[in-house]
Design a protein around this motif. Structure first.
Motif, PDB file in Angstrom:
ATOM      1  N   GLU A   3      18.850  92.529   8.487  1.00 18.33           N
ATOM      2  CA  GLU A   3      17.986  93.399   7.695  1.00 18.33           C
ATOM      3  C   GLU A   3      18.197  94.845   8.104  1.00 18.33           C
ATOM      4  OE1 GLU A   3      13.249  94.209   6.904  1.00 18.33           O
ATOM      5  OE2 GLU A   3      13.900  92.245   7.614  1.00 18.33           O
ATOM      6  N   LEU A   4      18.606  95.676   7.147  1.00 16.77           N
ATOM      7  CA  LEU A   4      18.924  97.069   7.431  1.00 16.77           C
ATOM      8  C   LEU A   4      18.150  98.011   6.517  1.00 16.77           C
ATOM      9  CD1 LEU A   4      22.832  96.982   7.687  1.00 16.77           C
ATOM     10  CD2 LEU A   4      21.190  96.881   9.541  1.00 16.77           C
ATOM     11  N   VAL A   5      17.918  99.211   7.017  1.00 16.92           N
ATOM     12  CA  VAL A   5      17.404 100.301   6.207  1.00 16.92           C
ATOM     13  C   VAL A   5      18.331 101.493   6.436  1.00 16.92           C
ATOM     14  CG1 VAL A   5      15.496 101.907   5.810  1.00 16.92           C
ATOM     15  CG2 VAL A   5      15.014  99.510   6.345  1.00 16.92           C
ATOM     16  N   GLU A   6      18.774 102.102   5.377  1.00 16.84           N
ATOM     17  CA  GLU A   6      19.619 103.281   5.462  1.00 16.84           C
ATOM     18  C   GLU A   6      18.853 104.471   4.882  1.00 16.84           C
ATOM     19  OE1 GLU A   6      24.098 104.639   4.140  1.00 16.84           O
ATOM     20  OE2 GLU A   6      22.834 103.601   2.676  1.00 16.84           O
ATOM     21  N   ILE A   7      18.678 105.501   5.693  1.00 15.29           N
ATOM     22  CA  ILE A   7      18.031 106.736   5.257  1.00 15.29           C
ATOM     23  C   ILE A   7      19.123 107.778   5.081  1.00 15.29           C
ATOM     24  CG2 ILE A   7      16.276 108.478   5.783  1.00 15.29           C
ATOM     25  CD1 ILE A   7      15.014 106.446   7.719  1.00 15.29           C
ATOM     26  N   ARG A   8      19.305 108.244   3.844  1.00  9.52           N
ATOM     27  CA  ARG A   8      20.396 109.151   3.512  1.00  9.52           C
ATOM     28  C   ARG A   8      19.868 110.516   3.086  1.00  9.52           C
ATOM     29  NH1 ARG A   8      25.266 106.508   2.617  1.00  9.52           N
ATOM     30  NH2 ARG A   8      26.003 108.260   1.344  1.00  9.52           N
ATOM     31  N   ASN A   9      20.783 111.486   3.113  1.00  7.12           N
ATOM     32  CA  ASN A   9      20.527 112.809   2.541  1.00  7.12           C
ATOM     33  C   ASN A   9      19.362 113.513   3.229  1.00  7.12           C
ATOM     34  OD1 ASN A   9      20.903 114.984   0.790  1.00  7.12           O
ATOM     35  ND2 ASN A   9      19.493 114.154  -0.753  1.00  7.12           N
ATOM     36  N   GLY A  10      19.320 113.409   4.554  1.00  3.81           N
ATOM     37  CA  GLY A  10      18.260 114.073   5.305  1.00  3.81           C
ATOM     38  C   GLY A  10      18.798 115.141   6.232  1.00  3.81           C
ATOM     39  N   ARG A  11      17.890 115.931   6.745  1.00  2.00           N
ATOM     40  CA  ARG A  11      18.208 116.854   7.847  1.00  2.00           C
ATOM     41  C   ARG A  11      17.914 116.079   9.131  1.00  2.00           C
ATOM     42  NH1 ARG A  11      15.244 121.892   8.307  1.00  2.00           N
ATOM     43  NH2 ARG A  11      17.110 122.578   9.444  1.00  2.00           N
ATOM     44  N   ILE A  12      18.939 115.470   9.699  1.00  2.00           N
ATOM     45  CA  ILE A  12      18.783 114.535  10.813  1.00  2.00           C
ATOM     46  C   ILE A  12      18.703 115.307  12.124  1.00  2.00           C
ATOM     47  CG2 ILE A  12      19.673 112.444  11.872  1.00  2.00           C
ATOM     48  CD1 ILE A  12      19.159 112.164   8.867  1.00  2.00           C
ATOM     49  N   VAL A  13      17.572 115.192  12.809  1.00  2.16           N
ATOM     50  CA  VAL A  13      17.381 115.894  14.077  1.00  2.16           C
ATOM     51  C   VAL A  13      17.845 114.988  15.213  1.00  2.16           C
ATOM     52  CG1 VAL A  13      15.773 117.112  15.577  1.00  2.16           C
ATOM     53  CG2 VAL A  13      15.408 117.128  13.108  1.00  2.16           C
ATOM     54  N   THR A  14      18.983 115.309  15.781  1.00  2.00           N
ATOM     55  CA  THR A  14      19.533 114.558  16.899  1.00  2.00           C
ATOM     56  C   THR A  14      19.263 115.325  18.190  1.00  2.00           C
ATOM     57  OG1 THR A  14      21.718 115.594  17.024  1.00  2.00           O
ATOM     58  CG2 THR A  14      21.391 113.910  15.309  1.00  2.00           C
ATOM     59  N   PRO A  15      19.545 114.716  19.349  1.00  2.00           N
ATOM     60  CA  PRO A  15      19.345 115.463  20.601  1.00  2.00           C
ATOM     61  C   PRO A  15      20.207 116.709  20.710  1.00  2.00           C
ATOM     62  CG  PRO A  15      19.508 113.110  21.031  1.00  2.00           C
ATOM     63  CD  PRO A  15      19.878 113.307  19.591  1.00  2.00           C
ATOM     64  N   HIS A  16      21.265 116.778  19.910  1.00  2.00           N
ATOM     65  CA  HIS A  16      22.210 117.890  20.045  1.00  2.00           C
ATOM     66  C   HIS A  16      22.101 118.926  18.931  1.00  2.00           C
ATOM     67  CE1 HIS A  16      23.910 115.346  23.104  1.00  2.00           C
ATOM     68  NE2 HIS A  16      24.112 114.395  22.220  1.00  2.00           N
ATOM     69  N   GLY A  17      21.286 118.658  17.916  1.00  2.00           N
ATOM     70  CA  GLY A  17      21.164 119.588  16.815  1.00  2.00           C
ATOM     71  C   GLY A  17      20.765 118.890  15.541  1.00  2.00           C
ATOM     72  N   VAL A  18      20.991 119.545  14.424  1.00  2.00           N
ATOM     73  CA  VAL A  18      20.603 119.012  13.119  1.00  2.00           C
ATOM     74  C   VAL A  18      21.854 118.697  12.310  1.00  2.00           C
ATOM     75  CG1 VAL A  18      19.367 119.464  10.971  1.00  2.00           C
ATOM     76  CG2 VAL A  18      18.447 120.313  13.154  1.00  2.00           C
ATOM     77  N   VAL A  19      21.921 117.479  11.792  1.00  2.00           N
ATOM     78  CA  VAL A  19      23.010 117.071  10.911  1.00  2.00           C
ATOM     79  C   VAL A  19      22.512 117.205   9.481  1.00  2.00           C
ATOM     80  CG1 VAL A  19      24.575 115.212  10.232  1.00  2.00           C
ATOM     81  CG2 VAL A  19      23.902 115.464  12.643  1.00  2.00           C
ATOM     82  N   GLU A  20      23.052 118.157   8.751  1.00  2.00           N
ATOM     83  CA  GLU A  20      22.626 118.382   7.375  1.00  2.00           C
ATOM     84  C   GLU A  20      23.227 117.318   6.453  1.00  2.00           C
ATOM     85  OE1 GLU A  20      20.448 120.536   6.521  1.00  2.00           O
ATOM     86  OE2 GLU A  20      20.384 121.910   8.246  1.00  2.00           O
TER      87      GLU A  20
END
Length: 400
Positions: A3-20
């Protein structure tokens, strides 16, 4: 089938920065992938929900960040007494507090429950014990609810916490001793605090002040030693509360404290951070409103001085969600860390608080404008809460 959930098209806040425009994949209670959208699906897995349907969430450019971790919030006490003297069932209070916190994005909550005998402000050792038992027994909660036992330095309070740890799991212990003429309150401020914030009468506040003054410095030290021994014997983190001087920090550090809550002065916060490596926590409401309610150390000043590791809700859960969106001149990832990974690590929870592969899948989708609002909450990979906006294309039903 996984069972998976995929969240796409976000401003992903990682420990190293933001992945647009990035994506996060949740699988089996953990984070399976963090990266840019357009990468291949997780090998050997199919994205499905509990009914076998594909689950892909479009974050629509909103912020995707770890679930919030609150080390000190006493809002469950307000749920127990929605009005002074009007007590509800402890289990009901726990469920209400759980829902309110999850709606504010708090996925791991340390309920700060005061063990003190001040019935005039709706606090008693019996009520504190009842809340802790209800938290330990609650099976219907959405978030991860934990117990933070706040121990007033008195014989009855220390004894109650000692007994409690024989009965239920406690995840954090702190010592407190609010007294007039200290660094936090003068005589008038002490009275105002308990009258305005705790619904005390002036007479009850005055009696409380006398009782607290009558506890000698030697007695307080002996009680603090007992609380520290409780924490040490049970391997429970120990926190000090309202440290008003470097010397107060030194004393608590010698007892094994690893967290300093709400230091009253910048000198105390600097001593905790620079000389003892103690995690310093400040109130998110202090930062959000631009200063301390009682003219103590400003959270913003402490942030600017580089001595704030974590923020907590104190009395207002929604402030924790707003705090990382207060512009302090720091990168968003650094501000988010104060309400996620930093408090997690302060209490030894190394499995959560950051979006990285293998971490516990506590994840939020947050719309930051015009005020930060949670759109979706995932706790250990399962959707715990979702908010929906009205369909703007749908006409409102006219009223008579």
């Amino acid at each position: 089938m996984t069972e998976l959930v995929e969240i796409r098209n976000g401003r992903i806040v990682t420990p190293h920065g933001v992945v647009e425009g990035g994506r996060v994949v949740l699988a089996d209670r953990r984070i399976a992938e963090v990266g840019r959208a357009g990468t291949e699906p997780v090998s050997g897995a199919t994205t499905v929900d509990a009914d076998g349907n594909a689950t892909t969430v479009d974050a629509d450019g909103n912020v995707v960040m770890p679930g919030l971790i609150d080390l000190h919030g006493d809002d469950v006490e307000d749920e127990l007494y929605p009005r002074s003297g009007a007590r509800v069932d402890a289990r009901e209070a726990v469920i209400a507090a759980d829902r309110g916190n999850v709606s504010a994005g708090i996925t791991t909550k340390f309920h700060a429950i005061a063990f003190e005998e001040t019935p005039s402000e709706d606090r008693s050792i019996a009520d504190a014990t009842a809340l802790c038992r209800a938290l330990a027994d609650a099976g219907e909660t959405l978030g991860d609810n934990r117990i933070h036992a706040r121990c007033e330095l008195s014989e009855e309070s220390v004894g109650a916490v000692e007994s409690l740890l024989e009965e239920v799991p406690v995840d954090l212990v702190s010592v407190m001793h609010h007294v007039p003429d200290g660094a936090q309150f003068d005589e008038e401020e002490f009275s105002d605090h308990y009258v305005e914030q705790r619904d005390c009468t002036r007479e009850a506040a005055a009696a409380l002040a006398v009782r607290r003054r009558n506890t000698s410095t030697r007695q307080r030290a002996a009680y603090a030693d007992r609380v520290a021994a409780i924490a040490r014997d049970r391997s429970v983190p120990l926190a000090s509360h309202d440290d008003d001087s470097p010397e107060a920090v030194d004393r608590m550090a010698a007892m094994g404290a690893s967290i300093s809550e709400f230091p009253v002065t910048l000198a105390a916060a600097e001593r905790a951070a620079s000389e003892h490596g103690i995690a310093t926590t400040m109130g998110a409401p202090n930062l959000v409103r631009g200063g301390s309610l009682w003219d103590n150390l400003s959270a913003r000043d402490a942030v600017d001085a580089g001595v704030v590791d974590a923020l907590c809700t104190d009395y207002h859960p929604r402030s924790l969600l707003k705090a990382p969106f207060v512009d302090t001149g720091e990168p968003l990832a650094e501000r988010v860390a104060r309400v996620t990974v930093n408090p997690a690590e302060a209490v030894g929870l190394y499995d959560r608080g950051r979006l990285r592969k293998g971490a516990r899948a506590d994840v939020l989708v947050v719309d930051p404008d015009p005020t930060p609002t949670v759109e979706r909450v995932y706790v250990a990979g399962r959707e715990a809460m979702r908010t929906t906006r009205p369909d703007t294309a749908r006409e409102r039903v006219p009223t008579a």
